[in-house]
Motif scaffolding. Structure first.
Motif, PDB file in Angstrom:
ATOM      1  N   PRO A 148      64.840  23.391 -68.494  1.00 49.59           N
ATOM      2  CA  PRO A 148      65.216  22.043 -68.047  1.00 49.59           C
ATOM      3  C   PRO A 148      65.466  21.096 -69.211  1.00 49.59           C
ATOM      4  CG  PRO A 148      63.209  22.812 -66.944  1.00 49.59           C
ATOM      5  CD  PRO A 148      63.488  23.756 -68.067  1.00 49.59           C
ATOM      6  N   ASP A 149      66.369  20.121 -68.990  1.00 49.07           N
ATOM      7  CA  ASP A 149      66.466  19.001 -69.907  1.00 49.07           C
ATOM      8  C   ASP A 149      65.197  18.170 -69.782  1.00 49.07           C
ATOM      9  OD1 ASP A 149      69.046  19.298 -71.110  1.00 49.07           O
ATOM     10  OD2 ASP A 149      69.935  18.791 -69.171  1.00 49.07           O
ATOM     11  N   VAL A 150      64.955  17.328 -70.765  1.00 50.38           N
ATOM     12  CA  VAL A 150      63.731  16.529 -70.749  1.00 50.38           C
ATOM     13  C   VAL A 150      63.684  15.587 -69.549  1.00 50.38           C
ATOM     14  CG1 VAL A 150      63.329  16.643 -73.220  1.00 50.38           C
ATOM     15  CG2 VAL A 150      64.824  14.863 -72.302  1.00 50.38           C
ATOM     16  N   ASP A 151      64.861  15.221 -69.008  1.00 47.13           N
ATOM     17  CA  ASP A 151      64.882  14.278 -67.894  1.00 47.13           C
ATOM     18  C   ASP A 151      65.085  14.967 -66.542  1.00 47.13           C
ATOM     19  OD1 ASP A 151      67.442  15.092 -68.416  1.00 47.13           O
ATOM     20  OD2 ASP A 151      68.354  13.106 -68.201  1.00 47.13           O
ATOM     21  N   GLU A 152      64.964  16.298 -66.495  1.00 45.89           N
ATOM     22  CA  GLU A 152      65.140  17.022 -65.239  1.00 45.89           C
ATOM     23  C   GLU A 152      63.805  17.611 -64.790  1.00 45.89           C
ATOM     24  OE1 GLU A 152      68.062  20.322 -63.153  1.00 45.89           O
ATOM     25  OE2 GLU A 152      67.870  20.317 -65.334  1.00 45.89           O
ATOM     26  N   ALA A 153      63.447  17.368 -63.537  1.00 51.10           N
ATOM     27  CA  ALA A 153      62.201  17.913 -63.004  1.00 51.10           C
ATOM     28  C   ALA A 153      62.251  19.432 -63.011  1.00 51.10           C
ATOM     29  CB  ALA A 153      61.977  17.405 -61.583  1.00 51.10           C
ATOM     30  N   PRO A 154      61.178  20.100 -63.460  1.00 52.45           N
ATOM     31  CA  PRO A 154      61.176  21.566 -63.531  1.00 52.45           C
ATOM     32  C   PRO A 154      61.513  22.245 -62.206  1.00 52.45           C
ATOM     33  CG  PRO A 154      59.331  20.703 -64.757  1.00 52.45           C
ATOM     34  CD  PRO A 154      59.953  19.533 -64.045  1.00 52.45           C
ATOM     35  N   ASN A 155      60.998  21.707 -61.078  1.00 46.73           N
ATOM     36  CA  ASN A 155      61.310  22.326 -59.794  1.00 46.73           C
ATOM     37  C   ASN A 155      62.786  22.187 -59.453  1.00 46.73           C
ATOM     38  OD1 ASN A 155      61.554  21.681 -56.566  1.00 46.73           O
ATOM     39  ND2 ASN A 155      60.291  23.476 -57.003  1.00 46.73           N
ATOM     40  N   SER A 156      63.383  21.039 -59.785  1.00 49.33           N
ATOM     41  CA  SER A 156      64.812  20.848 -59.535  1.00 49.33           C
ATOM     42  C   SER A 156      65.634  21.839 -60.341  1.00 49.33           C
ATOM     43  CB  SER A 156      65.226  19.415 -59.887  1.00 49.33           C
ATOM     44  OG  SER A 156      64.564  18.488 -59.058  1.00 49.33           O
ATOM     45  N   PHE A 157      65.248  22.026 -61.609  1.00 49.59           N
ATOM     46  CA  PHE A 157      65.964  22.989 -62.439  1.00 49.59           C
ATOM     47  C   PHE A 157      65.802  24.399 -61.894  1.00 49.59           C
ATOM     48  CE2 PHE A 157      66.061  26.026 -65.967  1.00 49.59           C
ATOM     49  CZ  PHE A 157      67.351  25.807 -66.434  1.00 49.59           C
ATOM     50  N   LEU A 158      64.570  24.744 -61.470  1.00 52.52           N
ATOM     51  CA  LEU A 158      64.314  26.070 -60.920  1.00 52.52           C
ATOM     52  C   LEU A 158      65.186  26.316 -59.687  1.00 52.52           C
ATOM     53  CD1 LEU A 158      62.683  28.702 -60.838  1.00 52.52           C
ATOM     54  CD2 LEU A 158      60.898  27.472 -59.618  1.00 52.52           C
ATOM     55  N   CYS A 159      65.260  25.348 -58.785  1.00 54.47           N
ATOM     56  CA  CYS A 159      66.078  25.502 -57.583  1.00 54.47           C
ATOM     57  C   CYS A 159      67.563  25.575 -57.934  1.00 54.47           C
ATOM     58  CB  CYS A 159      65.812  24.367 -56.610  1.00 54.47           C
ATOM     59  SG  CYS A 159      64.166  24.444 -55.847  1.00 54.47           S
ATOM     60  N   ARG A 160      67.976  24.866 -58.975  1.00 53.38           N
ATOM     61  CA  ARG A 160      69.370  24.934 -59.411  1.00 53.38           C
ATOM     62  C   ARG A 160      69.688  26.335 -59.948  1.00 53.38           C
ATOM     63  NH1 ARG A 160      72.131  23.041 -64.053  1.00 53.38           N
ATOM     64  NH2 ARG A 160      70.255  22.092 -64.930  1.00 53.38           N
ATOM     65  N   CYS A 161      68.734  26.939 -60.639  1.00 53.21           N
ATOM     66  CA  CYS A 161      68.912  28.304 -61.126  1.00 53.21           C
ATOM     67  C   CYS A 161      69.002  29.295 -59.967  1.00 53.21           C
ATOM     68  CB  CYS A 161      67.762  28.690 -62.047  1.00 53.21           C
ATOM     69  SG  CYS A 161      67.730  27.809 -63.624  1.00 53.21           S
TER      70      CYS A 161
END
Length: 226
Positions: A148-161
């Motif tokens: 994740p970018d520093v400003d992206e929530a880890p769960n949001s990044f995980l779901c995007r992946c």
């Protein structure tokens, strides 16, 4: 030394251990288990999954290749460090049941795909995914890294992946929630499509053939969907 069964922290790191005494399951109040930098291999021992009070598990720097399904019982686990092992293939779906997880490190293994159930890890504060041969490749952040970018929530990044690997529908929330509507072709010409809400646990209750008969019964009673 705390009385037997009262121990909360156990650090066995850096001892070249290759087996774990099943009696460790008796440490019912254990909150931290550190096994990093040993000589473990194969499946993480099932007795670890019996440590239901565990909040932190560190197995990095071993040669583990799989997680025992008993680990789905670790509902209080907040930190799971799996980096620098030999885990391979899809990340197990049961890890999506560890909803207390805040820190998940999968770095430098051979994981290939993320199960949609992992979107249930809504409490993640940190996730490390790079160093694995993801298929298809996961989206990169602005610095060309799979994290994740520093400003992206880890769960949001995980779901995007997960969406990148399985499609948008797969990345929708899972446990106990209704999935997006699905279309079912029906043989009756007057009924072009039947729209039904799909419960993620439906097939735990009925077989596919029984479900098909249910659909046919519903179709006979419904008006056409235009």
């Amino acid at each position: 030394m705390p009385p037997e069964g009262e121990l909360e922290d156990l650090d066995l790191s850096g001892n070249q251990l290759d087996t774990l005494d099943p009696g460790i399951a008796d440490l019912v109040k254990l909150k931290l288990l550190d096994l990093h930098c040993n000589a473990f291999h194969g499946t993480v021992p099932a007795c670890v999954g019996e440590l239901v009070s565990l909040e932190k598990l560190d197995v990095d720097g071993n040669n583990f290749s799989s997680l025992d399904p008993s680990m789905r019982q670790l509902r209080k686990l907040r930190t799971l460090d799996l980096h620098c092992n030999a885990f391979y293939g899809p990340v197990p779906a049961f890890m999506g049941e560890l909803t207390a997880l805040e820190d998940l490190d999968l770095y430098n293994n051979k994981f290939t795909s993320l199960d949609p159930a992992l979107c249930n890890l809504v409490n993640l504060d940190n996730i490390v995914l790079f160093g694995n041969p993801w298929q298809p490749a996961l989206p990169e952040n602005g610095e060309g890294e799979v994290d994740p970018d520093v400003d992206e929530a880890p769960n949001s990044f995980l779901c995007r992946c997960i969406e990148a690997q399985h499609g948008a529908a797969a990345a929708s929330p899972g446990l106990g929630e209704t999935r997006p509507l699905l279309r079912f072709n029906t043989p009756a010409p007057a009924h072009s499509f039947l729209l039904l809400p799909f419960c993620s646990h439906l097939f735990d209750c009925v077989s596919v053939s029984d479900f098909y008969r249910m659909v046919m019964s519903w179709t006979a009673q419904c008006s056409p969907v235009r």
